[in-house]
Design a protein around this motif. Sequence first.
Motif, PDB file in Angstrom:
ATOM      1  N   MET A 161      23.830  67.947 -78.171  1.00 20.02           N
ATOM      2  CA  MET A 161      23.544  66.868 -77.397  1.00 20.02           C
ATOM      3  C   MET A 161      25.004  67.054 -76.201  1.00 20.02           C
ATOM      4  O   MET A 161      25.826  67.131 -76.642  1.00 20.02           O
ATOM      5  CB  MET A 161      23.716  65.293 -77.798  1.00 20.02           C
ATOM      6  CG  MET A 161      22.306  65.270 -78.538  1.00 20.02           C
ATOM      7  SD  MET A 161      22.348  63.500 -79.704  1.00 20.02           S
ATOM      8  CE  MET A 161      22.603  62.408 -78.055  1.00 20.02           C
ATOM      9  N   ASN A 162      24.802  66.851 -74.890  1.00 20.08           N
ATOM     10  CA  ASN A 162      25.729  67.010 -74.001  1.00 20.08           C
ATOM     11  C   ASN A 162      26.031  65.424 -73.589  1.00 20.08           C
ATOM     12  O   ASN A 162      25.368  64.393 -73.334  1.00 20.08           O
ATOM     13  CB  ASN A 162      25.207  67.295 -72.588  1.00 20.08           C
ATOM     14  CG  ASN A 162      25.107  68.796 -72.628  1.00 20.08           C
ATOM     15  OD1 ASN A 162      25.670  69.592 -73.525  1.00 20.08           O
ATOM     16  ND2 ASN A 162      23.847  69.338 -71.966  1.00 20.08           N
ATOM     17  N   ILE A 163      27.412  65.245 -73.612  1.00 18.01           N
ATOM     18  CA  ILE A 163      27.937  63.763 -73.740  1.00 18.01           C
ATOM     19  C   ILE A 163      29.078  63.700 -72.706  1.00 18.01           C
ATOM     20  O   ILE A 163      29.666  64.788 -72.434  1.00 18.01           O
ATOM     21  CB  ILE A 163      28.469  63.126 -74.885  1.00 18.01           C
ATOM     22  CG1 ILE A 163      29.532  64.301 -75.678  1.00 18.01           C
ATOM     23  CG2 ILE A 163      27.418  63.048 -76.031  1.00 18.01           C
ATOM     24  CD1 ILE A 163      30.564  63.770 -76.428  1.00 18.01           C
ATOM     25  N   THR A 164      29.497  62.482 -72.330  1.00 15.55           N
ATOM     26  CA  THR A 164      30.815  62.043 -71.718  1.00 15.55           C
ATOM     27  C   THR A 164      31.403  61.123 -72.525  1.00 15.55           C
ATOM     28  O   THR A 164      31.005  60.003 -72.978  1.00 15.55           O
ATOM     29  CB  THR A 164      30.337  61.746 -70.295  1.00 15.55           C
ATOM     30  OG1 THR A 164      29.723  62.640 -69.518  1.00 15.55           O
ATOM     31  CG2 THR A 164      31.712  61.188 -69.492  1.00 15.55           C
ATOM     32  N   VAL A 165      32.721  61.205 -72.679  1.00 16.12           N
ATOM     33  CA  VAL A 165      33.536  60.231 -73.530  1.00 16.12           C
ATOM     34  C   VAL A 165      34.213  59.493 -72.306  1.00 16.12           C
ATOM     35  O   VAL A 165      34.943  60.092 -71.649  1.00 16.12           O
ATOM     36  CB  VAL A 165      34.369  60.807 -74.364  1.00 16.12           C
ATOM     37  CG1 VAL A 165      35.249  59.828 -75.124  1.00 16.12           C
ATOM     38  CG2 VAL A 165      33.701  61.741 -75.397  1.00 16.12           C
ATOM     39  N   LYS A 166      34.041  58.323 -72.035  1.00 20.25           N
ATOM     40  CA  LYS A 166      34.791  57.533 -71.301  1.00 20.25           C
ATOM     41  C   LYS A 166      35.962  56.805 -71.922  1.00 20.25           C
ATOM     42  O   LYS A 166      35.880  56.456 -73.105  1.00 20.25           O
ATOM     43  CB  LYS A 166      33.737  56.103 -70.784  1.00 20.25           C
ATOM     44  CG  LYS A 166      32.743  56.529 -69.909  1.00 20.25           C
ATOM     45  CD  LYS A 166      31.894  55.507 -69.649  1.00 20.25           C
ATOM     46  CE  LYS A 166      32.264  54.301 -69.041  1.00 20.25           C
ATOM     47  NZ  LYS A 166      31.070  53.433 -68.570  1.00 20.25           N
ATOM     48  N   LEU A 167      37.224  57.040 -71.565  1.00 20.73           N
ATOM     49  CA  LEU A 167      38.462  56.667 -72.250  1.00 20.73           C
ATOM     50  C   LEU A 167      39.276  56.009 -71.244  1.00 20.73           C
ATOM     51  O   LEU A 167      39.314  55.959 -69.969  1.00 20.73           O
ATOM     52  CB  LEU A 167      39.137  57.918 -72.617  1.00 20.73           C
ATOM     53  CG  LEU A 167      40.175  57.762 -73.243  1.00 20.73           C
ATOM     54  CD1 LEU A 167      40.430  58.802 -74.518  1.00 20.73           C
ATOM     55  CD2 LEU A 167      41.761  58.080 -72.550  1.00 20.73           C
ATOM     56  N   ASN A 168      39.875  54.757 -72.112  1.00 22.55           N
ATOM     57  CA  ASN A 168      40.904  53.978 -71.195  1.00 22.55           C
ATOM     58  C   ASN A 168      41.934  53.549 -72.282  1.00 22.55           C
ATOM     59  O   ASN A 168      41.945  53.911 -73.298  1.00 22.55           O
ATOM     60  CB  ASN A 168      40.256  52.782 -70.647  1.00 22.55           C
ATOM     61  CG  ASN A 168      41.181  52.175 -69.605  1.00 22.55           C
ATOM     62  OD1 ASN A 168      42.216  52.519 -69.432  1.00 22.55           O
ATOM     63  ND2 ASN A 168      40.550  50.832 -69.129  1.00 22.55           N
TER      64      ASN A 168
END
Lengths: 467, 467
Positions: A161-168
């Motif tokens: 699965m292709n994902i994006t990790v949103k980080l803050n």
Amino acid sequence: MAAKNPSTSSRQSGQLKTPKGTRDWVGRDLLLRDHIFTVLERHGGVPLDTPVFELRDILAEKYGEDSRLIYNLEDQGGEACSLRYDLTVPFARWLAMRSDVQNIKRYQIAKVYRRDQPAIARGRLREFYQCDFDIAGTYDPMIPDAEILRIISEVFTAFDMNITVKLNHRKVLDGMFTVAGVPADKIRSISSAVDKLDKAPWAEVKAEMLEKGLPETVADRVGSYVRRSGTLSALLGELSLDTELCGNESVAEGIADLKLLNSYLEAMSVAEEVSFDLSLARGLDYYTGVIYEVIPQNNGKTQVGSIAAGGRYDNLVGMYGKRPVPCVGISFGVDRIFTLLDAQRAKKSGSELAHEADVYIMAFGGKEFDGLLADRMRVATRLWDAGIRAEFSPKVKPRSTQQFNASDGVPVAVILGQEEVAAGQVRVKRLHVGDKNAAEKDKGQLVSMDDLVEEVRKLLDSTVPLS
Amino acid sequence: MAAKNPSTSSRQSGQLKTPKGTRDWVGRDLLLRDHIFTVLERHGGVPLDTPVFELRDILAEKYGEDSRLIYNLEDQGGEACSLRYDLTVPFARWLAMRSDVQNIKRYQIAKVYRRDQPAIARGRLREFYQCDFDIAGTYDPMIPDAEILRIISEVFTAFDMNITVKLNHRKVLDGMFTVAGVPADKIRSISSAVDKLDKAPWAEVKAEMLEKGLPETVADRVGSYVRRSGTLSALLGELSLDTELCGNESVAEGIADLKLLNSYLEAMSVAEEVSFDLSLARGLDYYTGVIYEVIPQNNGKTQVGSIAAGGRYDNLVGMYGKRPVPCVGISFGVDRIFTLLDAQRAKKSGSELAHEADVYIMAFGGKEFDGLLADRMRVATRLWDAGIRAEFSPKVKPRSTQQFNASDGVPVAVILGQEEVAAGQVRVKRLHVGDKNAAEKDKGQLVSMDDLVEEVRKLLDSTVPLS
């Protein structure tokens, strides 16, 4: 195994179903969990399993308003207990009880319970699986945080699965609010408005801020910050140039953390999957450092929202016991991930009840054919003893077509005939799946019973798995 | 992951514990379950997972007197639900709902709930694991029954445990009671008295029978039958000579079944583990054919009773729906098995929190040594990508002794030095566990980064696992 007088009421009222918001899981989906375990064990994870219910006191006052969603057990005399609401509180309770544990990487996959309105098509249930991996204990800064992000990447790679990790970072976020002029007592409530930016347009979020009493100039300043996202290195570079922002101690600390984190993410080859998103706030109060949320890419029609989320929470465990234990972790939304995978897989054929076998054992013969059942059992026994997944027809005298149909998708056949068996021999053959002509031409290879396991292994090793 | 204001009450009252009769499971014990799964999947088992609670109606009137042990959920508005009491009723409910399923081998490992008096030292809890494997559907006689017995043998072989399977047949038992003169309406109650013969002496069992209104001559005749046990073939031979007994239709049918079963057990090499025991009755009413119970051999001081039990139940599923589905199955008492294994293992050292790693990555250097953390991360990333379980110290500048201690028990080390790393090389070395002198002499082997994975694999393949 116990049942005496099945009630007729359930049949008469048509109530042969699972309770609202629950479902049965069968076959293939359950085996997907192994993908997660393989990764978590590769990273030194120790499995933990806690009771499905906890003393009510342990859960009380932990979930704010959401406490009304907790399932309680009936008072049947004894202790007041409730079903667990998540896996973090049980882990913190366990850590507080186990003062001998200094550092641990633990994982737990288990069901959690929330008396919410279910939305089954989007993978939202009252009983649902979570899989948590947490690193607890004192380590040099950002090393465990980087490993958690690496684990996220490995898990979704395993699922293809292709994902994006949103980080803050909570410190960047809180410091930024301060610099923008948000009063300290409004930071959490403004933070929760900002968190909606992934679903609502800026105008709507701004309106909520004004409603919460923020002056428009302050709201606009917040807006100019939080609508920024990009790679960690690019945005860190940008923010470093903003001297007013970096003059805030909290922001400066957060940025130092993230610079260190980014260098580790580059060493671990996962920096590219991470997007620094200044609007990410996460609802829960207890995060103290990095926070992140995983979003599937190109998920088409299935809208499931985030499929994993977590962050650093350094003060939580200390609230339960005397000793503070800093922690960082990730919680995978297993049901949502399965819902997505099911949607991807819907195009493919096959029952969810399908199971895999390595070898199908068949027997054929003429008029006098007795089915050779005991011989098929003996062959199966040799293969089972060698750890090979072998099956045969549960008929005394199976028909040829029955056996061919049952062997569909199985890579290797062992074929028994009366004369060969009498001579201590059987035939082993690769089943050319999807190519009937080639299969019919291939007569296989006659081997002695003693060489059977070895020859089957050779064929299995040279067979490309279908799945 | 959610907790806001941890209550202090639980700490003040010292209630930081799990509810009565429950426990946490951590580490090693949980991994033992994989031994069971490997066997069950080898035999074509499909995993099933059902909700932890069912509609109360589904469970009602299924467990007779024991219904009082069922845990109910509180009435919080909505459906009345109860925690599952076993895995058989949920399986039957599922089968009744899935009329498209004709034949299935299913397994389920899950916790079940009974508000009983716990006896934790003997592995008897209120929340405990069961692992059920059942074969449902119509097959030629005794073939699935034999496979279940084969599976029992494979599971305990995987645990390296010696067992005896006590086996009987409901038709033999019931017919025998009739021949002995037990009135039909007393058969179940006399049967339950006979079932105690494994724990109580004959005199006590006889007294219970007399109390239940059996004439002494009949009781003695029952006694002469049920105190017999032996291998299936020996006892079948003996019983076949008893013309009066075999004149009973039920006995004759049972004996025919068992003869067929014995021939299959011989073909599957498990006949020797089975003891035909005419006193085995099993409490539950619904068995219709073979019944069995697994007893550990030489279990020393740990008295846990039977560790698995099951049998054929052809009429149960039909009670829930319109269609009858014959079934045969086994339920493994997972907690009792773990309790036994723990007792065996107590002599061995090691924490239950231990986890396994394949490679430990170390770095050493002189005064200028910066710890080479990013390089250790890069090496770990290569190994993780290859599916190898790799670890390194979570310190920026780890000390040598720290790294040596942390690598204890890990078979292979990858060693980084400043100069080698600059030249794109690392050292790989087998860790001679338990032989410090040899370990110190072995300087390992210098390899280029690109050959690292391959060289590590070679060392791992040539290392005998410790466990």
